[in-house]
Design a protein around this motif. Structure first.
Motif, PDB file in Angstrom:
ATOM      1  N   GLY A 140      -8.011 -13.790 -22.561  1.00  0.00           N
ATOM      2  CA  GLY A 140      -6.893 -12.941 -22.155  1.00  0.00           C
ATOM      3  C   GLY A 140      -5.550 -13.628 -22.156  1.00  0.00           C
ATOM      4  O   GLY A 140      -4.543 -13.018 -21.795  1.00  0.00           O
ATOM      5  N   HIS A 141      -5.496 -14.908 -22.561  1.00  0.00           N
ATOM      6  CA  HIS A 141      -4.236 -15.646 -22.526  1.00  0.00           C
ATOM      7  C   HIS A 141      -3.159 -15.011 -23.404  1.00  0.00           C
ATOM      8  O   HIS A 141      -1.977 -15.085 -23.074  1.00  0.00           O
TER       9      HIS A 141
ATOM     10  N   TRP B 160       4.895 -25.354 -11.619  1.00  0.00           N
ATOM     11  CA  TRP B 160       4.294 -24.102 -12.090  1.00  0.00           C
ATOM     12  C   TRP B 160       4.293 -24.072 -13.619  1.00  0.00           C
ATOM     13  O   TRP B 160       3.304 -23.666 -14.243  1.00  0.00           O
ATOM     14  N   GLN B 161       5.393 -24.530 -14.218  1.00  0.00           N
ATOM     15  CA  GLN B 161       5.492 -24.441 -15.671  1.00  0.00           C
ATOM     16  C   GLN B 161       4.520 -25.395 -16.364  1.00  0.00           C
ATOM     17  O   GLN B 161       4.051 -25.109 -17.470  1.00  0.00           O
ATOM     18  N   ALA B 162       4.197 -26.523 -15.736  1.00  0.00           N
ATOM     19  CA  ALA B 162       3.193 -27.415 -16.312  1.00  0.00           C
ATOM     20  C   ALA B 162       1.853 -26.697 -16.421  1.00  0.00           C
ATOM     21  O   ALA B 162       1.132 -26.837 -17.416  1.00  0.00           O
TER      22      ALA B 162
ATOM     23  N   GLU C 249      -0.331 -25.502 -19.813  1.00  0.00           N
ATOM     24  CA  GLU C 249      -1.772 -25.652 -20.016  1.00  0.00           C
ATOM     25  C   GLU C 249      -2.425 -24.304 -20.286  1.00  0.00           C
ATOM     26  O   GLU C 249      -3.380 -24.212 -21.064  1.00  0.00           O
ATOM     27  N   TYR C 250      -1.905 -23.239 -19.673  1.00  0.00           N
ATOM     28  CA  TYR C 250      -2.433 -21.892 -19.866  1.00  0.00           C
ATOM     29  C   TYR C 250      -2.421 -21.512 -21.350  1.00  0.00           C
ATOM     30  O   TYR C 250      -3.342 -20.861 -21.839  1.00  0.00           O
TER      31      TYR C 250
ATOM     32  N   SER D  46      -5.867 -19.832 -15.893  1.00  0.00           N
ATOM     33  CA  SER D  46      -5.842 -20.619 -17.113  1.00  0.00           C
ATOM     34  C   SER D  46      -7.247 -21.047 -17.506  1.00  0.00           C
ATOM     35  O   SER D  46      -7.671 -20.878 -18.649  1.00  0.00           O
ATOM     36  N   MET D  47      -7.994 -21.583 -16.549  1.00  0.00           N
ATOM     37  CA  MET D  47      -9.363 -22.007 -16.825  1.00  0.00           C
ATOM     38  C   MET D  47     -10.291 -20.822 -17.040  1.00  0.00           C
ATOM     39  O   MET D  47     -11.260 -20.912 -17.793  1.00  0.00           O
ATOM     40  N   ALA D  48      -9.985 -19.700 -16.397  1.00  0.00           N
ATOM     41  CA  ALA D  48     -10.822 -18.502 -16.528  1.00  0.00           C
ATOM     42  C   ALA D  48     -10.501 -17.717 -17.795  1.00  0.00           C
ATOM     43  O   ALA D  48     -11.239 -16.781 -18.140  1.00  0.00           O
ATOM     44  N   ARG D  49      -9.406 -18.075 -18.470  1.00  0.00           N
ATOM     45  CA  ARG D  49      -8.940 -17.356 -19.668  1.00  0.00           C
ATOM     46  C   ARG D  49      -8.696 -15.875 -19.364  1.00  0.00           C
ATOM     47  O   ARG D  49      -9.029 -14.992 -20.155  1.00  0.00           O
TER      48      ARG D  49
END
Length: 419
Positions: free
Chosen positions: A16-17, A189-191, A195-196, A346-349
């Motif tokens: 979903g990214h 937050w932007q870092a 990664e997202y 991010s990790m969950a996509r």
């Protein structure tokens, strides 16, 4: 016989990214969860990919962090090490906040030198433990994706302590302290946002990274304990109308304002570099015809943290004269909430909404406080409790769901049963 098509919430191959979502993120089937089933599965199979390391990282890893990790008992869970490190930051924050709040009508107070030494020691201890928890996980064969989430979430919360350390040293006026706070929390937050989209969490720019920043701030605070902080109040030049946004009306431009400018420009540089890296990843090196649309969607996700910072700086500056800490803590906890959420998503996509509803209570209170001249510390203290409760509740649900999915416990190392 008909075949049921899996929805995005059920399809583990769904990413979903690149989906654009304004408000309505994927619905969660079960009321006690914060992740879709596919999202929890994605986290369970997530592989961490960190950014580049600096020369100092390469030196300290075998000479400090590895030897210290080898001294730890094998039963000590990595997440417990992370928590102990976080307690040092919490202690630093509470002590500093208590002493800073001692001034009448929000005026700054003269801090005893031991506070600077205490803050520096707490930060150095926290970061050292933060570097040891992952090594302990590998040493005990207990590495899990939950450990990465827990570690990054704790780092996010500890930023509040780092900001309080800087405020103790520089003693900036409220509006400048809020600008520095918003810039740091936005960059953190932007870092996670980077990664997202790229799958890589940036650690450094060249040979300067998080290790240099954390140990550097710790040494800075300890040095201030030895030499005193009078140097930062030395006037350099008379202020003019272009400098008053920083110095305040009628005050001279001082050494601490140079330090604040350096902080602000360093953070701004990191932010711009992050935009460039995400652009290159999504557009410059991509053949997808929708690449620019995806990049536009990515940039739209900056709306919530930018709005949170801008509204807080605009409204809180004149609204927290009676309680600077309560007002800045409201913004800080709200930033932590939306940051931890993007770390998990991010990790969950999972798709992350461009407009995060969690910023709305703070925005509403701040706007009303500014428009109607409300200077009541109780209002912001209640807002602090709301965001703290919301943060703990959401984090607890995420941890509980992932512990169940991974079949682990947060603070215990799973041992294999002997045959």
């Amino acid at each position: 016989m008909t075949t049921k098509t899996a929805t995005p919430a059920e399809n583990k191959d769904y990413d979903g990214h690149k989906d654009h979502v304004w408000f309505f993120e994927p619905s969660i089937p079960h009321g006690h969860n914060v992740l879709t089933k596919a999202g929890a599965d994605n986290i369970a199979h997530h592989k961490y990919k960190g950014g580049s390391y600096t020369a100092l990282d390469t030196f300290l890893s075998p000479n400090l962090w590895d030897p210290l990790t080898n001294l730890l008992p094998m039963w000590l869970a990595p997440n417990l090490i992370t928590t102990i490190g976080g307690c040092f930051c919490l202690s630093s924050y509470l002590v500093s906040s208590y002493i800073l709040s001692g001034g009448a009508d929000g005026e700054l107070v003269e801090l005893p030198r031991w506070v600077f030494a205490f803050n520096g020691a707490c930060l150095a201890t926290y970061y050292t433990l933060d570097c040891c928890d992952g090594k302990q996980a590998r040493r005990t064969s207990s590495s899990t994706p939950l450990g990465q989430l827990f570690d990054h979430g704790m780092d996010c919360m500890c930023n509040l302590s780092h900001l309080q350390l800087v405020q103790c040293i520089l003693e900036n006026p409220p509006h400048l302290a809020l600008i520095l706070q918003a810039s740091l929390q936005f960059s953190f937050w932007q870092a996670q946002w980077e990664e997202y989209y790229t799958g890589v969490l940036p650690h450094a720019a060249g040979n300067f990274g998080v290790t240099e920043v954390n140990y550097g701030m710790a040494l800075w605070s300890i040095a201030t304990a030895i030499m005193g902080r009078d140097l930062y109040d030395v006037s350099i030049m008379e202020s003019n109308k272009y400098m008053e946004w920083m110095t305040g009306t009628g005050l001279n431009f001082q050494v601490k304002h140079i330090a604040s400018l350096g902080w602000f420009f360093a953070v701004t540089t990191l932010i711009v570099l992050s935009w460039i890296r995400v652009y290159k990843h999504l557009v410059a090196n991509a053949e997808d015809p929708k690449a620019m649309a995806i990049f536009g969607s990515a940039m739209s996700k900056l709306i919530s943290p930018l709005l949170l910072g801008a509204v807080s700086i605009w409204g809180l500056t004149d609204s927290i004269k009676s309680s600077e800490t309560a007002g800045s803590l409201s913004m800080g906890l709200c930033f932590c909430l939306i940051t931890i959420k993007i770390i998990v998503y991010s990790m969950a996509r999972m798709a992350y909404g461009s407009i995060q509803p969690d910023i709305l209570p703070l925005a509403a209170v701040v706007i009303c406080a500014r428009l109607y001249n409300i200077d009541n510390a109780l209002v912001f203290q209640l807002l602090d409790l709301f965001y703290l409760g919301r943060l703990l509740y959401w984090s607890h649900k995420a941890i509980t769901q992932l512990c169940k999915r991974l079949q682990i416990q947060l603070f215990r190392i799973p041992y294999k049963k002997k045959d």
